[in-house]
Design a protein around this motif. Structure first.
Motif, PDB file in Angstrom:
ATOM      1  N   ALA A  99     -14.310 -55.255  -5.241  1.00  0.00           N
ATOM      2  CA  ALA A  99     -13.673 -55.916  -6.376  1.00  0.00           C
ATOM      3  C   ALA A  99     -12.397 -55.207  -6.834  1.00  0.00           C
ATOM      4  O   ALA A  99     -11.766 -55.638  -7.802  1.00  0.00           O
ATOM      5  N   GLY A 100     -12.032 -54.109  -6.154  1.00  0.00           N
ATOM      6  CA  GLY A 100     -10.802 -53.395  -6.480  1.00  0.00           C
ATOM      7  C   GLY A 100     -10.892 -52.537  -7.728  1.00  0.00           C
ATOM      8  O   GLY A 100      -9.874 -52.288  -8.387  1.00  0.00           O
ATOM      9  N   LYS A 101     -12.087 -52.029  -8.051  1.00  0.00           N
ATOM     10  CA  LYS A 101     -12.270 -51.238  -9.255  1.00  0.00           C
ATOM     11  C   LYS A 101     -12.350 -49.744  -8.935  1.00  0.00           C
ATOM     12  O   LYS A 101     -13.062 -49.330  -8.020  1.00  0.00           O
ATOM     13  N   HIS A 102     -11.628 -48.945  -9.690  1.00  0.00           N
ATOM     14  CA  HIS A 102     -11.828 -47.501  -9.651  1.00  0.00           C
ATOM     15  C   HIS A 102     -13.208 -47.193 -10.232  1.00  0.00           C
ATOM     16  O   HIS A 102     -13.759 -47.996 -10.998  1.00  0.00           O
ATOM     17  N   VAL A 103     -13.761 -46.017  -9.902  1.00  0.00           N
ATOM     18  CA  VAL A 103     -15.120 -45.697 -10.339  1.00  0.00           C
ATOM     19  C   VAL A 103     -15.193 -44.268 -10.870  1.00  0.00           C
ATOM     20  O   VAL A 103     -14.725 -43.327 -10.218  1.00  0.00           O
ATOM     21  N   LEU A 104     -15.786 -44.136 -12.041  1.00  0.00           N
ATOM     22  CA  LEU A 104     -16.222 -42.839 -12.564  1.00  0.00           C
ATOM     23  C   LEU A 104     -17.739 -42.895 -12.593  1.00  0.00           C
ATOM     24  O   LEU A 104     -18.318 -43.773 -13.230  1.00  0.00           O
ATOM     25  N   MET A 105     -18.392 -41.949 -11.915  1.00  0.00           N
ATOM     26  CA  MET A 105     -19.814 -42.092 -11.621  1.00  0.00           C
ATOM     27  C   MET A 105     -20.592 -40.835 -11.968  1.00  0.00           C
ATOM     28  O   MET A 105     -20.133 -39.720 -11.729  1.00  0.00           O
ATOM     29  N   GLU A 106     -21.778 -41.036 -12.558  1.00  0.00           N
ATOM     30  CA  GLU A 106     -22.656 -39.911 -12.849  1.00  0.00           C
ATOM     31  C   GLU A 106     -23.062 -39.205 -11.554  1.00  0.00           C
ATOM     32  O   GLU A 106     -23.185 -39.818 -10.505  1.00  0.00           O
ATOM     33  N   LYS A 107     -23.282 -37.889 -11.684  1.00  0.00           N
ATOM     34  CA  LYS A 107     -23.803 -37.117 -10.567  1.00  0.00           C
ATOM     35  C   LYS A 107     -25.259 -37.489 -10.335  1.00  0.00           C
ATOM     36  O   LYS A 107     -25.919 -38.033 -11.240  1.00  0.00           O
ATOM     37  N   PRO A 108     -25.799 -37.178  -9.131  1.00  0.00           N
ATOM     38  CA  PRO A 108     -25.099 -36.779  -7.921  1.00  0.00           C
ATOM     39  C   PRO A 108     -24.383 -37.968  -7.310  1.00  0.00           C
ATOM     40  O   PRO A 108     -24.618 -39.114  -7.703  1.00  0.00           O
TER      41      PRO A 108
ATOM     42  N   VAL B 202     -21.002 -38.757   1.576  1.00  0.00           N
ATOM     43  CA  VAL B 202     -19.754 -38.805   2.343  1.00  0.00           C
ATOM     44  C   VAL B 202     -19.323 -40.258   2.560  1.00  0.00           C
ATOM     45  O   VAL B 202     -18.142 -40.607   2.394  1.00  0.00           O
ATOM     46  N   ALA B 203     -20.268 -41.111   2.896  1.00  0.00           N
ATOM     47  CA  ALA B 203     -19.960 -42.525   3.120  1.00  0.00           C
ATOM     48  C   ALA B 203     -19.386 -43.159   1.857  1.00  0.00           C
ATOM     49  O   ALA B 203     -18.444 -43.963   1.916  1.00  0.00           O
ATOM     50  N   LEU B 204     -19.937 -42.809   0.709  1.00  0.00           N
ATOM     51  CA  LEU B 204     -19.465 -43.368  -0.558  1.00  0.00           C
ATOM     52  C   LEU B 204     -18.031 -42.921  -0.845  1.00  0.00           C
ATOM     53  O   LEU B 204     -17.175 -43.739  -1.207  1.00  0.00           O
ATOM     54  N   VAL B 205     -17.775 -41.625  -0.697  1.00  0.00           N
ATOM     55  CA  VAL B 205     -16.426 -41.105  -0.946  1.00  0.00           C
ATOM     56  C   VAL B 205     -15.422 -41.751   0.000  1.00  0.00           C
ATOM     57  O   VAL B 205     -14.330 -42.185  -0.407  1.00  0.00           O
ATOM     58  N   GLU B 206     -15.786 -41.849   1.268  1.00  0.00           N
ATOM     59  CA  GLU B 206     -14.865 -42.436   2.254  1.00  0.00           C
ATOM     60  C   GLU B 206     -14.626 -43.918   2.000  1.00  0.00           C
ATOM     61  O   GLU B 206     -13.525 -44.424   2.257  1.00  0.00           O
TER      62      GLU B 206
ATOM     63  N   LEU C 182     -11.947 -42.154  -7.325  1.00  0.00           N
ATOM     64  CA  LEU C 182     -13.364 -41.904  -7.582  1.00  0.00           C
ATOM     65  C   LEU C 182     -13.496 -40.590  -8.342  1.00  0.00           C
ATOM     66  O   LEU C 182     -13.024 -39.550  -7.884  1.00  0.00           O
ATOM     67  N   GLY C 183     -14.119 -40.666  -9.509  1.00  0.00           N
ATOM     68  CA  GLY C 183     -14.408 -39.462 -10.280  1.00  0.00           C
ATOM     69  C   GLY C 183     -15.905 -39.282 -10.411  1.00  0.00           C
ATOM     70  O   GLY C 183     -16.664 -40.253 -10.468  1.00  0.00           O
ATOM     71  N   ILE C 184     -16.360 -38.026 -10.444  1.00  0.00           N
ATOM     72  CA  ILE C 184     -17.784 -37.714 -10.593  1.00  0.00           C
ATOM     73  C   ILE C 184     -17.974 -36.975 -11.925  1.00  0.00           C
ATOM     74  O   ILE C 184     -17.165 -36.118 -12.285  1.00  0.00           O
TER      75      ILE C 184
ATOM     76  N   ASP D  91      -5.455 -38.166  -8.278  1.00  0.00           N
ATOM     77  CA  ASP D  91      -6.895 -37.967  -8.262  1.00  0.00           C
ATOM     78  C   ASP D  91      -7.337 -37.288  -9.556  1.00  0.00           C
ATOM     79  O   ASP D  91      -6.628 -36.415 -10.080  1.00  0.00           O
ATOM     80  N   PRO D  92      -8.507 -37.637 -10.080  1.00  0.00           N
ATOM     81  CA  PRO D  92      -9.029 -36.917 -11.243  1.00  0.00           C
ATOM     82  C   PRO D  92      -9.420 -35.503 -10.862  1.00  0.00           C
ATOM     83  O   PRO D  92      -9.625 -35.197  -9.685  1.00  0.00           O
ATOM     84  N   ASP D  93      -9.530 -34.636 -11.855  1.00  0.00           N
ATOM     85  CA  ASP D  93      -9.902 -33.245 -11.586  1.00  0.00           C
ATOM     86  C   ASP D  93     -11.252 -33.175 -10.881  1.00  0.00           C
ATOM     87  O   ASP D  93     -11.426 -32.421  -9.919  1.00  0.00           O
ATOM     88  N   ALA D  94     -12.223 -33.946 -11.363  1.00  0.00           N
ATOM     89  CA  ALA D  94     -13.550 -33.982 -10.732  1.00  0.00           C
ATOM     90  C   ALA D  94     -13.607 -35.160  -9.762  1.00  0.00           C
ATOM     91  O   ALA D  94     -14.357 -36.121  -9.955  1.00  0.00           O
ATOM     92  N   SER D  95     -12.816 -35.089  -8.714  1.00  0.00           N
ATOM     93  CA  SER D  95     -12.722 -36.190  -7.757  1.00  0.00           C
ATOM     94  C   SER D  95     -13.948 -36.236  -6.852  1.00  0.00           C
ATOM     95  O   SER D  95     -14.671 -35.248  -6.691  1.00  0.00           O
ATOM     96  N   GLY D  96     -14.167 -37.391  -6.245  1.00  0.00           N
ATOM     97  CA  GLY D  96     -15.267 -37.531  -5.310  1.00  0.00           C
ATOM     98  C   GLY D  96     -15.159 -36.567  -4.147  1.00  0.00           C
ATOM     99  O   GLY D  96     -16.146 -35.950  -3.743  1.00  0.00           O
ATOM    100  N   ARG D  97     -13.968 -36.424  -3.596  1.00  0.00           N
ATOM    101  CA  ARG D  97     -13.766 -35.515  -2.466  1.00  0.00           C
ATOM    102  C   ARG D  97     -14.104 -34.082  -2.848  1.00  0.00           C
ATOM    103  O   ARG D  97     -14.788 -33.371  -2.101  1.00  0.00           O
ATOM    104  N   SER D  98     -13.660 -33.623  -4.023  1.00  0.00           N
ATOM    105  CA  SER D  98     -13.952 -32.246  -4.440  1.00  0.00           C
ATOM    106  C   SER D  98     -15.438 -32.064  -4.723  1.00  0.00           C
ATOM    107  O   SER D  98     -15.993 -30.981  -4.534  1.00  0.00           O
ATOM    108  N   ALA D  99     -16.104 -33.117  -5.184  1.00  0.00           N
ATOM    109  CA  ALA D  99     -17.528 -33.035  -5.519  1.00  0.00           C
ATOM    110  C   ALA D  99     -18.404 -32.918  -4.282  1.00  0.00           C
ATOM    111  O   ALA D  99     -19.579 -32.531  -4.384  1.00  0.00           O
TER     112      ALA D  99
END
Length: 344
Positions: free
Chosen positions: A90-99, A108-112, A121-123, A311-319
């Motif tokens: 749907a073209g939406k950015h996501v900020l998502m609770e851990k994990p 990894v699949a989610l981040v990619e 993607l922010g965590i 990218d946000p500070d708490a990005s998906g890739r960094s998480a």
């Protein structure tokens, strides 16, 4: 850009929504809440009454709304990959609770998936935004304590029987894992941002006789880093009544100790740099007993990242770093051997 706003929807209205709602109520000058959704009509009604934010009857309403730029995803981890697939479509950015997800492969699949879609993607690793953590990260970036020689992280928390009496709590089918991925992950994420990810780990993990769960509630690990530094990790939810988490880094020029909301930097030349804080960090019987200030800072950074195209500070890739560490610790415990930590 100065007056740009972010419009977001909220998905998931369980316990985790509480600090987010408090934070969003203080960020109305930058963020509009388009609507909040839960499959439970009772939760929707309770959330609307308590917060004053609008609610919607279906997830599709948020995903189909072209004015909604991002989704704040607060659902159980087993749902994350599927829901992020829908958000990305749907073209939406996501900020998502851990994990991120319940396994490293799914994480990894989610981040990619989000990266392939060109979406941010922010965590929710809000501990990165605690003032003492920001101060310590800055000090380490300046080389304040020199090269790290030894590092340790101790998370000795308490969760009472009522906590585990909730349906699915502590079970792989719902949470995906135990103390490492559900509770200690916040402190271990901070640890990884300070030390970098280890290259080799060994671990023992177990379920104490206090709980009828199928995940670990106690773990102890040893670590070796690329520069030769060594370290230890201890994590439990069986340490009554719960204690502030503690991270200690010993370097060639001094030692840094982060305990709860306090920081001490002790240098070989006799200088000291002390930053005192107070208030609980969620390590006791009430997992929601903490200030929502770090959540507010994290959400504000995520909104700014979307507006500024970064990218946000708490990005998906960094998480992913802490997920690689936890995956290696659990594999070591299961296989009874030292394990190489998977690289990025």
């Amino acid at each position: 850009m100065k007056n740009a706003r972010l419009r977001l929807g909220i998905v998931g209205l369980g316990m985790a929504s509480q600090p987010h709602a408090l934070a969003l109520a203080e960020l109305t000058e930058r963020i509009d809440v388009a609507g909040a959704f839960s499959p439970s009509p009772e939760r929707r009604a309770a959330f609307a009454e308590k917060t004053g934010f609008p609610v919607v009857d279906t997830l599709e309403e948020l995903l189909a709304d072209a004015t909604v730029q991002a989704i704040l995803l607060l659902t159980p981890p087993t749902t994350h990959l599927d829901l992020v697939e829908r958000c990305a479509a749907a073209g939406k950015h996501v900020l998502m609770e851990k994990p991120i997800e319940v396994s490293l492969a799914r994480s990894v699949a989610l981040v990619e998936r989000m990266e392939k879609a060109g979406l941010r993607l922010g965590i929710v690793f809000q501990h990165r935004f605690r003032p003492v953590v920001r101060r310590l990260r800055a000090a380490l970036a300046e080389g304040a304590i020199g090269e790290t020689i030894a590092a340790s992280a101790e998370i000795r928390w308490w969760r009472p029987p009522a906590y585990y009496a909730q349906p699915g709590r502590g079970m792989k089918a719902r949470d995906g894992g135990g103390v490492l991925i559900t509770q200690a992950i916040h402190s271990l994420d901070v640890f990884c941002t300070l030390t970098g990810i280890p290259v080799v780990v060994g671990c023992f993990a177990r379920t104490s006789p206090m709980r009828h769960i199928d995940t670990e509630d106690t773990a102890a690990g040893m670590l070796r880093f690329a520069n030769g530094a060594i370290g230890t990790i201890g994590a439990t939810t069986a340490a009554y009544p719960g204690f502030p988490e503690r991270i200690e880094l010993s370097g060639t020029l001094g030692t840094a100790t982060l305990e709860g909301n306090s920081l001490r930097l002790l240098y070989h030349d006799g200088r000291q740099d002390v930053m005192e804080g107070d208030g609980p960090t969620g390590g006791g019987a009430d997992p929601m007993a903490f200030d929502h200030g770090p959540h507010k800072a994290l959400i504000a950074d995520f909104a700014a990242a979307i507006i500024e195209g970064r990218d946000p500070d708490a990005s998906g890739r960094s998480a992913l770093a802490v997920h690689r560490l936890i995956d290696a610790l659990l594999r070591s415990s299961t296989e009874g051997r030292l394990v190489q930590v998977e690289g990025d």
